[in-house]
Design an enzyme around this catalytic site. Structure first.
Site, short mmCIF file in Angstrom:
data_model
loop_
_atom_site.label_atom_id
_atom_site.label_comp_id
_atom_site.label_asym_id
_atom_site.label_seq_id
_atom_site.Cartn_x
_atom_site.Cartn_y
_atom_site.Cartn_z
CG ASN A 10 -1.87 1.15 1.29
OD1 ASN A 10 -1.75 2.11 0.52
ND2 ASN A 10 -2.81 1.10 2.21
NE ARG A 91 -4.63 4.08 -1.39
CZ ARG A 91 -4.19 5.23 -0.89
NH1 ARG A 91 -3.01 5.30 -0.32
NH2 ARG A 91 -4.94 6.31 -0.97
CG HIS A 182 -8.18 8.60 1.18
ND1 HIS A 182 -8.22 9.93 1.53
CD2 HIS A 182 -6.87 8.26 1.10
CE1 HIS A 182 -6.98 10.40 1.64
NE2 HIS A 182 -6.15 9.40 1.38
NE ARG A 243 -2.18 15.37 -1.59
CZ ARG A 243 -2.71 14.19 -1.37
NH1 ARG A 243 -3.81 13.83 -2.02
NH2 ARG A 243 -2.18 13.35 -0.51
CD GLU A 388 -6.03 2.63 3.11
OE1 GLU A 388 -6.46 3.50 2.34
OE2 GLU A 388 -4.89 2.69 3.62
#
Length: 401
Positions: A10, A91, A182, A243, A388
């Site tokens: 991931n 991922r 996400h 960001r 995840e």
């Protein structure tokens, strides 16, 4: 008995998680993460049969060096595990409109992931590094690599929520729309919340907040995502590590026309130099650093307050998408799970919609993978550890059944 284990890679924008697990019983035999990538004091922390290990690996460590260390030093030394790995799950943030479910990776898929890098410039290229490393170091498993896409979770978002108010031809011809990110985490959290609250998933209305180096929020109605904060790319929405999140698009014109900055420089500013890093005047992009000095440093105070204000606005706005029933608000991700300050500052702004935080519970240390922080008889507020890697492993194995 170990059999048909899945290696999960991931690769995120600011961290790299890895795991070797059995998707059948959810048991993790090895898992860990590389933290503070591209920052000072980068380190790897991992667990082998519940034994914690940690090693500093230097300053400003890259994804490539981290992947090499994980595979060659940590994984390849586990002879009892390495021969049992049959599949590798990855991922991948952006699948566009073409990939709405997991897929076995081949050259055509890799080409499409590269093509979609324009929509996720901080993520898809990094995701591809994990795929390249897996192919290089596990050549016998070349045909057993699977891509699981974050954007898949959002393919049912209604048209009125994913369209931008620009000429419709830009969607029809170029597929410019909201895609989200996400999604793997939001999917896991929604299913976990369904079990915790004992509400069937198709009756569950929740707002999920994944907060970390990248942050996003999703509104989930009757178990299906109906809106999310990230857009065409993971740049839109909440304030993040580097960001900007939401801005007036005219800022771009101002930077170009008045300040004389070219489009590549502006892109770099908004993606790599803004967010927490920008608000702290370039001091740090790591939330743990600014939280420690929230009450003593003006840059930290400013950054945390902007972050929490933006988050509270999104939460309150998303209540309008749930048809009058909000079953819970959930926090997850590195910041969501670990920052009591963020939860307090954000939720204290939401009393008008019936949200009441219990700060004794909020600031307590909790050992379990979820806990409540709301006052009695008010809207449930949950903090849940996301997983995840487990979702990726299960989806990977499913393709070979």
């Amino acid at each position: 008995m170990l059999n048909n284990l899945v290696l999960v890679l991931n690769c995120g924008s600011s961290s790299l998680k890895f795991s070797i697990l059995d998707p059948k019983n959810s048991k993790k035999y090895l898992f860990g993460l590389v933290d503070r990538l591209y920052l000072s004091n980068s380190y790897i922390i991992w667990f082998e049969n519940k034994i914690k290990k940690k090693i500093l690996i230097g300053d400003y460590i890259s994804h490539i060096k981290s992947l090499k260390f994980i595979i060659k030093i940590i994984i390849n030394n586990k002879n009892n595990l390495i021969s049992k790995i049959k599949y590798i799950g990855h991922r991948v943030v952006h699948g566009g409109e073409k990939f709405i479910k997991p897929i076995i990776i081949n050259d055509i898929v890799i080409k499409e992931i590269k093509k979609n890098s324009i929509f996720a410039p901080l993520h898809n290229p990094i995701n591809l590094l994990g795929i390249d490393a897996a192919i290089k170091y596990f050549p016998k498993l070349r045909k057993n690599n699977v891509a699981v896409f974050d954007t898949s979770f959002y393919h049912n978002i209604p048209e009125f929520a994913y369209l931008y108010a620009i000429p419709y031809k830009f969607y029809k011809k170029y597929r410019i729309r909201r895609y989200g990110a996400h999604g793997i985490s939001h999917y896991y959290i929604s299913k976990r919340t369904s079990k915790i609250l004992n509400i069937k998933l198709n009756n569950l209305n929740v707002i999920t907040c994944h907060l970390g180096g990248g942050s996003s929020i999703s509104a989930i109605r009757n178990g299906i995502c109906v809106d999310t904060s990230m857009g065409l790319t993971p740049l839109e929405g909440l304030v993040m590590g580097t960001r900007s999140g939401d801005i007036d698009p005219s800022i771009i014109f101002f930077m170009h026309n008045i300040l004389g900055k070219d489009i590549n420089e502006i892109q770099k500013i908004l993606i790599n130099q803004s967010g927490i890093l920008g608000l702290t005047n370039g001091i740090t992009s790591d939330f743990r650093d600014i939280e420690k000095t929230y009450y003593s440093n003006i840059e930290s105070y400013r950054a945390v307050n902007v972050f929490c204000y933006r988050l509270s606005k999104y939460i309150s706005a998303y209540t309008s998408t749930l048809n009058g029933k909000l079953d819970a608000i959930i926090f997850t991700g590195g910041i969501g799970e670990n920052s009591a300050l963020v939860r307090e500052l954000t939720l204290s702004k939401l009393k008008l919609i019936g949200v009441e935080i219990n700060n004794i519970l909020n600031y307590q240390k909790h050992s379990q993978d979820y806990f409540f922080i709301n006052k009695n008889n008010t809207i449930p507020i949950l903090v849940i550890s996301t997983d995840e890697e487990l979702v990726i492993a299960k989806e990977t194995k499913k393709l070979f059944l």
